[in-house]
Design an enzyme around this catalytic site. Structure first.
Site, mmCIF file in Angstrom:
data_model
loop_
_atom_site.group_PDB
_atom_site.id
_atom_site.type_symbol
_atom_site.label_atom_id
_atom_site.label_comp_id
_atom_site.label_asym_id
_atom_site.label_seq_id
_atom_site.Cartn_x
_atom_site.Cartn_y
_atom_site.Cartn_z
ATOM 1 N N TYR A 62 147.785 16.938 -6.705
ATOM 2 C CA TYR A 62 147.479 15.553 -6.347
ATOM 3 C C TYR A 62 147.738 15.240 -4.879
ATOM 4 C CZ TYR A 62 146.715 14.658 -11.276
ATOM 5 O OH TYR A 62 146.215 14.687 -12.557
ATOM 6 N N VAL A 77 140.472 14.640 -22.752
ATOM 7 C CA VAL A 77 140.757 15.572 -23.844
ATOM 8 C C VAL A 77 139.551 15.643 -24.764
ATOM 9 C CG1 VAL A 77 143.246 15.240 -23.766
ATOM 10 C CG2 VAL A 77 141.859 13.708 -25.170
ATOM 11 N N ALA A 115 134.061 9.602 -14.578
ATOM 12 C CA ALA A 115 133.060 10.371 -15.310
ATOM 13 C C ALA A 115 133.465 10.650 -16.749
ATOM 14 C CB ALA A 115 132.797 11.698 -14.596
ATOM 15 N N ASN A 117 134.133 10.396 -20.560
ATOM 16 C CA ASN A 117 133.522 9.601 -21.628
ATOM 17 C C ASN A 117 134.543 9.138 -22.664
ATOM 18 O OD1 ASN A 117 130.722 9.289 -21.071
ATOM 19 N ND2 ASN A 117 130.421 11.466 -21.479
ATOM 20 N N VAL A 119 132.395 6.521 -20.910
ATOM 21 C CA VAL A 119 132.631 6.191 -19.504
ATOM 22 C C VAL A 119 132.832 4.702 -19.248
ATOM 23 C CG1 VAL A 119 130.186 6.027 -18.842
ATOM 24 C CG2 VAL A 119 131.904 6.734 -17.159
ATOM 25 N N ASP A 120 132.188 3.846 -20.008
ATOM 26 C CA ASP A 120 132.337 2.411 -19.755
ATOM 27 C C ASP A 120 133.755 1.940 -20.088
ATOM 28 O OD1 ASP A 120 129.407 1.772 -19.155
ATOM 29 O OD2 ASP A 120 129.282 2.715 -21.125
ATOM 30 N N ALA A 147 117.699 8.057 -15.248
ATOM 31 C CA ALA A 147 116.916 9.199 -14.764
ATOM 32 C C ALA A 147 116.033 9.762 -15.876
ATOM 33 C CB ALA A 147 117.850 10.276 -14.222
ATOM 34 N N HIS A 165 110.095 2.805 -11.274
ATOM 35 C CA HIS A 165 111.271 1.941 -11.150
ATOM 36 C C HIS A 165 111.528 1.300 -12.509
ATOM 37 C CE1 HIS A 165 111.440 2.405 -6.794
ATOM 38 N NE2 HIS A 165 110.120 2.364 -6.834
ATOM 39 N N HIS A 172 126.652 3.383 -21.765
ATOM 40 C CA HIS A 172 126.179 4.765 -21.730
ATOM 41 C C HIS A 172 126.466 5.329 -23.120
ATOM 42 C CE1 HIS A 172 125.428 8.885 -20.743
ATOM 43 N NE2 HIS A 172 126.692 9.243 -20.836
#
EC number: 1.1.1.27
Length: 310
Positions: A62, A77, A115, A117, A119-120, A147, A165, A172
């Site tokens: 760290y 985990v 990142a 999960n 993730v929100d 994407a 677009h 997610h």
């Protein structure tokens, strides 16, 4: 420009590799509880730099994150057999309670890019634990879903995906919302473009694309156990936007005061990303069905975070 990655598993290592291939940073530091794993990935990825960009890739701890402008948090985990989603969330929250203070002690000015999960919810956990302004705790959110949506639309319409677009907002995950109503191609509304192209979007086409986006992760996990290349490339892209103060628009997750009547929840909306994290949130034009779906998505995420006490 230094970038730290905490968690050197599939996603962390794929992100480091993408950073090298894209030439995003000048130094990448991998941190993992399994120091041998971090060292092995760092050494392997370093050997790719002569074929890509001059990036110093190394493992560390760290304190080696000092001076990092972005720290990507991919620590977590794995789900145990028979373990509920909430139990998994609780264990990952415990991991974050350990790693987030250590990151900020070494790199107090960094933007945290989450990142792990789901993730929100983990973005909301990291925000609460960090004490940082919400704009500096950014989740990868639905960048990959967006994407996928653009790629499948482009494939159907026989056009480059860069000209499409369209956005996926909300969670997610299963409750994500594909925003069909405001999708455009080259500045032309989706339906008008499809008709002009002779590639009309039938209800079956829409269902196929929706399933292609919504079920992609399940198919990939069934085939090879995890998803990592796509999200690794996406995280590298977000990192570049932050390091270069790009002010590009991405569907990232952020703790948001209110969304469709649901207060204090982290989820994805189109947002402007720059050097200090998220600079502004953009609310896409939604029809009534999409608004209701976004509200349901927000309620699901709010409930999960509240159950954890966050």
């Amino acid at each position: 420009m230094k970038v730290g990655i905490v968690g050197s598993g599939f996603v962390g290592s794929a992100t480091a590799y993408a950073l090298v291939l894209q030439g995003v940073a000048r130094e990448v530091v991998l941190v993992d509880l399994d120091r041998k794993l971090a060292q092995a990935h760092a050494e392997d990825i370093l050997h790719a730099t002569p074929f890509a960009h001059p990036v110093w890739v190394r493992s560390g701890w760290y304190e080696d994150l000092e001076g990092a402008r972005v720290v990507i948090v991919a620590a977590g985990v794995a789900q145990r057999p028979g373990e509920t989603r909430l139990q998994l969330l609780d264990r990952n929250a415990q991991v974050f309670a350990d790693v987030v203070p250590k990151i900020l002690k070494a790199a107090p000015e960094a933007v945290l890019l989450i990142a792990t999960n789901p993730v929100d919810v983990m973005t909301q956990v990291a925000y609460r634990l960090s004490g940082l302004p919400p704009e500096r705790v950014v989740g990868s959110g639905t960048i990959l879903d967006t994407a996928r949506f653009r790629a499948l639309l482009a494939q159907h319409l026989l056009v480059a995906p860069q000209s499409v677009h369209a956005y996926v907002v909300g969670e997610h995950g299963d409750s994500e919302v594909l925003v069909w109503s405001s999708a455009q191609v080259g500045g032309v509304d989706l339906e008008a473009f499809a008709q002009a192209r002779g590639r009309a979007l039938t209800p079956d086409d829409r269902l196929r694309i929706d399933e292609g986006v919504r079920r992609a992760a399940y198919r990939i996990i069934e085939g090879k156990g995890a998803t990592y290349y796509g999200i690794g490339a996406g995280l590298a892209r977000l990192t570049r936007a932050i390091l270069t103060d790009e002010k590009g628009v991405f569907t990232v997750s952020l703790f948001t005061p209110e969304v469709e009547g649901v207060e204090e929840v982290a989820l994805s909306l189109p947002r402007i990303l720059g050097a200090r994290g998220v600079e502004a949130t953009l609310y896409p034009r939604l029809n009534e069905e999409e608004r209701q779906a976004l509200r349901r998505s927000a309620e699901i995420l709010k409930g999960a975070a509240s159950a954890l006490g966050f």
